[in-house]
Scaffold this active site. Structure first.
Site, PDB file in Angstrom:
ATOM      1  N   GLN A  68       1.018  -1.355   0.005  1.00  0.00           N
ATOM      2  CA  GLN A  68      -0.246  -0.092  -0.660  1.00  0.00           C
ATOM      3  C   GLN A  68       0.497   1.516  -0.136  1.00  0.00           C
ATOM      4  O   GLN A  68       0.746   2.236  -0.737  1.00  0.00           O
ATOM      5  CB  GLN A  68      -0.990  -0.164   1.206  1.00  0.00           C
ATOM      6  CG  GLN A  68      -1.650   1.430   1.016  1.00  0.00           C
ATOM      7  CD  GLN A  68      -2.912   1.264   2.542  1.00  0.00           C
ATOM      8  OE1 GLN A  68      -3.503   2.911   2.655  1.00  0.00           O
ATOM      9  NE2 GLN A  68      -3.179  -0.046   3.312  1.00  0.00           N
ATOM     10  N   SER A  69       1.940   1.350   0.844  1.00  0.00           N
ATOM     11  CA  SER A  69       2.966   1.914   0.952  1.00  0.00           C
ATOM     12  C   SER A  69       3.223   3.245  -0.280  1.00  0.00           C
ATOM     13  O   SER A  69       2.627   4.328  -0.973  1.00  0.00           O
ATOM     14  CB  SER A  69       3.661   2.562   2.512  1.00  0.00           C
ATOM     15  OG  SER A  69       4.853   1.556   1.919  1.00  0.00           O
ATOM     16  N   ASP A 124      11.473 -11.026 -13.703  1.00  0.00           N
ATOM     17  CA  ASP A 124      11.867 -11.023 -12.649  1.00  0.00           C
ATOM     18  C   ASP A 124      13.482 -10.823 -12.400  1.00  0.00           C
ATOM     19  O   ASP A 124      14.494 -10.966 -12.756  1.00  0.00           O
ATOM     20  CB  ASP A 124      12.417 -13.384 -13.368  1.00  0.00           C
ATOM     21  CG  ASP A 124      13.240 -13.349 -12.314  1.00  0.00           C
ATOM     22  OD1 ASP A 124      13.769 -12.834 -10.920  1.00  0.00           O
ATOM     23  OD2 ASP A 124      13.433 -15.129 -11.586  1.00  0.00           O
ATOM     24  N   ARG A 155      20.085  -6.229  -2.972  1.00  0.00           N
ATOM     25  CA  ARG A 155      20.422  -7.871  -3.112  1.00  0.00           C
ATOM     26  C   ARG A 155      19.978  -8.170  -4.424  1.00  0.00           C
ATOM     27  O   ARG A 155      20.429  -8.508  -5.340  1.00  0.00           O
ATOM     28  CB  ARG A 155      19.152  -8.231  -2.040  1.00  0.00           C
ATOM     29  CG  ARG A 155      19.679  -8.492  -0.478  1.00  0.00           C
ATOM     30  CD  ARG A 155      18.525 -10.272   0.512  1.00  0.00           C
ATOM     31  NE  ARG A 155      17.834  -9.857   0.377  1.00  0.00           N
ATOM     32  CZ  ARG A 155      17.553  -9.031   1.614  1.00  0.00           C
ATOM     33  NH1 ARG A 155      18.200  -8.473   2.781  1.00  0.00           N
ATOM     34  NH2 ARG A 155      16.015  -8.711   1.861  1.00  0.00           N
ATOM     35  N   GLU A 190       1.142  -1.122   8.003  1.00  0.00           N
ATOM     36  CA  GLU A 190       0.535  -0.290   9.131  1.00  0.00           C
ATOM     37  C   GLU A 190       0.303   0.010  10.673  1.00  0.00           C
ATOM     38  O   GLU A 190       0.163   0.965  10.926  1.00  0.00           O
ATOM     39  CB  GLU A 190      -1.420  -0.482   8.386  1.00  0.00           C
ATOM     40  CG  GLU A 190      -2.303   0.617   8.492  1.00  0.00           C
ATOM     41  CD  GLU A 190      -1.597   1.971   8.420  1.00  0.00           C
ATOM     42  OE1 GLU A 190      -1.290   2.311   7.007  1.00  0.00           O
ATOM     43  OE2 GLU A 190      -2.279   2.803   8.942  1.00  0.00           O
ATOM     44  N   ASP A 219       0.903   4.300   5.582  1.00  0.00           N
ATOM     45  CA  ASP A 219       0.604   3.564   5.072  1.00  0.00           C
ATOM     46  C   ASP A 219       0.088   4.788   3.791  1.00  0.00           C
ATOM     47  O   ASP A 219       1.140   4.872   3.333  1.00  0.00           O
ATOM     48  CB  ASP A 219       0.047   1.770   3.968  1.00  0.00           C
ATOM     49  CG  ASP A 219       0.670   1.249   4.044  1.00  0.00           C
ATOM     50  OD1 ASP A 219       1.257   1.183   5.027  1.00  0.00           O
ATOM     51  OD2 ASP A 219      -0.087  -0.110   5.252  1.00  0.00           O
ATOM     52  N   GLY A 298      -7.672  20.334  18.980  1.00  0.00           N
ATOM     53  CA  GLY A 298      -7.291  21.740  18.928  1.00  0.00           C
ATOM     54  C   GLY A 298      -7.947  22.784  19.683  1.00  0.00           C
ATOM     55  O   GLY A 298      -8.031  21.949  21.779  1.00  0.00           O
ATOM     56  N   GLY A 299      -7.877  23.623  20.429  1.00  0.00           N
ATOM     57  CA  GLY A 299      -7.905  25.118  20.802  1.00  0.00           C
ATOM     58  C   GLY A 299     -10.356  24.481  21.546  1.00  0.00           C
ATOM     59  O   GLY A 299     -10.479  25.748  21.880  1.00  0.00           O
ATOM     60  N   GLN A 300     -10.993  24.630  20.824  1.00  0.00           N
ATOM     61  CA  GLN A 300     -11.937  24.566  20.633  1.00  0.00           C
ATOM     62  C   GLN A 300     -12.762  23.131  20.967  1.00  0.00           C
ATOM     63  O   GLN A 300     -12.731  22.073  20.250  1.00  0.00           O
ATOM     64  CB  GLN A 300     -12.831  25.404  19.134  1.00  0.00           C
ATOM     65  CG  GLN A 300     -11.998  26.225  18.228  1.00  0.00           C
ATOM     66  CD  GLN A 300     -12.497  27.624  19.846  1.00  0.00           C
ATOM     67  OE1 GLN A 300     -13.608  27.650  19.629  1.00  0.00           O
ATOM     68  NE2 GLN A 300     -11.693  28.765  18.571  1.00  0.00           N
TER      69      GLN A 300
END
Ligand code: CAO
Length: 477
Positions: A68-69, A124, A155, A190, A219, A298-300
């Site tokens: 995925q990543s 390959d 490798r 993940e 990911d 956050g602040g709210q």
């Protein structure tokens, strides 16, 4: 001796004079060259918006990614116009082609939704002829992207030195689980990244275990970071003429996304985190940033509140934010106008120790309506509220289809499927969202058109076994 000294003095004086002249010349040239560089940019295109090609047209990517990543990164670059050539193992391909299959014998949604707009070639990489083909690809591509386990690329013989000897302009971009340090050799998926990057320890409820989140921040989040690194390296290459390594560690990516929790870790040294509901509940803080349930980061202050139908619909909820500037409007809407002047409720600081009571009261009001009715009413008063949308609702949402964020694509073996298009909207580069390739679908055309092998050479390569799986290998996979 003296003569020689004199001559040397004279000559060094002359050199100094000369070089001073040179400096003057260079200095005089400098603004000019800047000017030239600026002017070297083509004239603004007169073509209509969206008709001047795509942002990454001309960039060719050797895509050695899997799962995925890495695929998230290269898919995004493909959406933006890059020619992404996905190299896959003959007969097997990216392991996700066969994972979580919903339809027998066809590429899974896991694969199709992460590999759109790419071309696939099977090689390959451990076969001698395969290595030759890869070297040729290295010479003809701009970026190599990979997310193998640590050491796997080396490798295969594709060390950075080898690549750079073949193509000094190549950018080599990698996702790894961890950066240099004690864990650099570890394989990572993940949820390992979510745990190692500080997300899990700060997600969930205080009285429960750490939680992983459904958003794939390890990911897909790291893939996004890598895409930004690649684009920056491509831009730097326009000045330096050379490629460089780009490394994104999943732990770093997650921590970057969880940075507000590192902020809170440092604030803890100076006292309790007053916006966490645990503060209002009188529960002391420990040494580390705690899990905050659904508290706003956050602040709210905010919280998730039930709406009509919550008893049977697991997503009948809204996220409600008691933003300070609209506190008066909130009090009026929920039938608590007296809270506007009550000193226990009228200021943000006075409200902090009473958040639980406040949200319970607001919930009494939200439960009388559907989440969409709550949202419509609150929006009228500029109160920030969001419905909890299910994946079903998102899949069916017409506005997301209209913007190309959710796209339906046809596939030759599985039929139509939904995918997420490009969430980054460029006004002059419309997203190029196409179906994922079948395994090795473009092998011939890439050998012919990109690598310029003759028909006879292609036949020889095929006969060598570098492009096809031996029966045994395919079965084993
Ligand atoms: N031809 C021949 N061999 C190939 C090949 C090809 N075209 N493509 C890959 N291979 C080989 C590799 O060379 C490697 O062989 P060696 O181990 O002998 O060198 C082998 O396939 C397996 O590669 P891998 O170790 O990367 O794969 P894995 O399934 O064992 O591990 C993963 C998967 C994801 C844990 C590991 O790749 C990893 O840690 N990647 C970095 C972090 C990352 O991106 N994780 C997120 C993945 S998404 O959840």
């Amino acid at each position: 001796m003296a003569m020689r000294k004199k001559a040397a003095k004279a000559s060094s004086k002359a050199t100094r004079k000369k070089s001073a002249k040179k400096v003057v010349k260079l200095r005089a040239k400098k603004p000019d060259s800047k000017h030239v560089a600026r002017n070297a940019m083509p004239r603004p295109s007169a073509k209509a918006w969206g008709q001047a090609g795509r942002a990454l047209d001309g960039v060719r990517i050797l895509d050695f990614t899997h799962v995925q990543s890495g695929p998230t990164c290269t898919q995004l670059l493909a959406y933006m116009g890059a020619d992404v050539i996905k190299v896959e193992r003959p007969g097997v391909g990216d392991i996700t082609r066969g994972q979580l299959r919903d339809v027998k014998g066809v590429d899974s949604l896991y694969f199709t939704m992460l590999n759109g707009s790419k071309r696939s070639i099977t090689i390959d990489s451990k076969h001698a002829k395969g290595k030759e083909i890869l070297d040729r690809l290295v010479r003809r591509c701009d970026v190599l992207v990979e997310n193998f386990a640590p050491g796997a690329l080396d490798r295969m013989g594709l060390t950075f030195d080898h690549i750079h000897k073949l193509n000094p302009r190549m950018i080599v971009a990698s996702v790894k689980g961890f950066g240099p340090g004690p864990y650099e050799d570890c394989k990572v998926y993940e949820n390992v990244a979510q745990c190692a990057g500080g997300s899990a320890s700060t997600t969930g409820f205080r009285d429960g275990p750490p939680l992983v989140t459904g958003a794939q921040i390890g990911d897909s989040g790291t893939g996004l970071h890598l895409a930004l690194g690649i684009v920056a390296a491509l831009y730097q290459r326009t000045r330096t003429g050379r490629g460089q390594k780009v490394l994104c560690a999943m732990q770093d990516g997650v921590l970057n996304l969880a940075r507000v929790k590192l902020r809170d870790q440092q604030r803890l040294r100076r006292g309790p985190l007053t916006e966490y509901s645990q503060y209002g509940e009188g529960i002391p803080f420990g040494q580390a940033t705690p899990r905050a349930g659904n508290d706003s980061g956050g602040g709210q202050p905010g919280w998730i509140l039930k709406c009509k139908g919550w008893e049977s619909d697991p997503d009948a909820y809204v996220y409600f934010i008691t933003q300070a500037p609209v506190w008066g409007a909130i009090c009026d809407l929920i039938g608590k106008p007296e809270w506007k002047t009550d000193p226990d409720f009228s200021t943000p600081n006075a409200r902090l120790p009473r958040l639980r009571k406040i949200f319970a009261t607001i919930e009494g009001w939200t439960m009388t309506m559907t989440k969409f009715e709550v949202m419509a009413l609150c929006n009228k008063h500029d109160i920030p509220v969001g419905p909890i949308l299910s994946m079903k609702e998102l899949a069916e949402e017409p506005s997301l289809r209209a913007t190309g964020t959710v796209v339906e694509i046809d596939h030759p073996t599985r039929g139509p499927y939904l995918t997420v298009g490009n969430p980054i909207k460029l006004s002059d580069s419309p997203a190029d969202v196409r179906r994922s390739p079948l395994l090795g679908e473009h092998t011939d055309e890439i050998l012919r058109d990109v690598l310029e092998y003759s028909a006879m050479e292609v036949a020889e390569l095929k006969a060598s076994g570098a492009l096809n799986a031996s029966e045994k290998k395919a079965e084993a996979a």
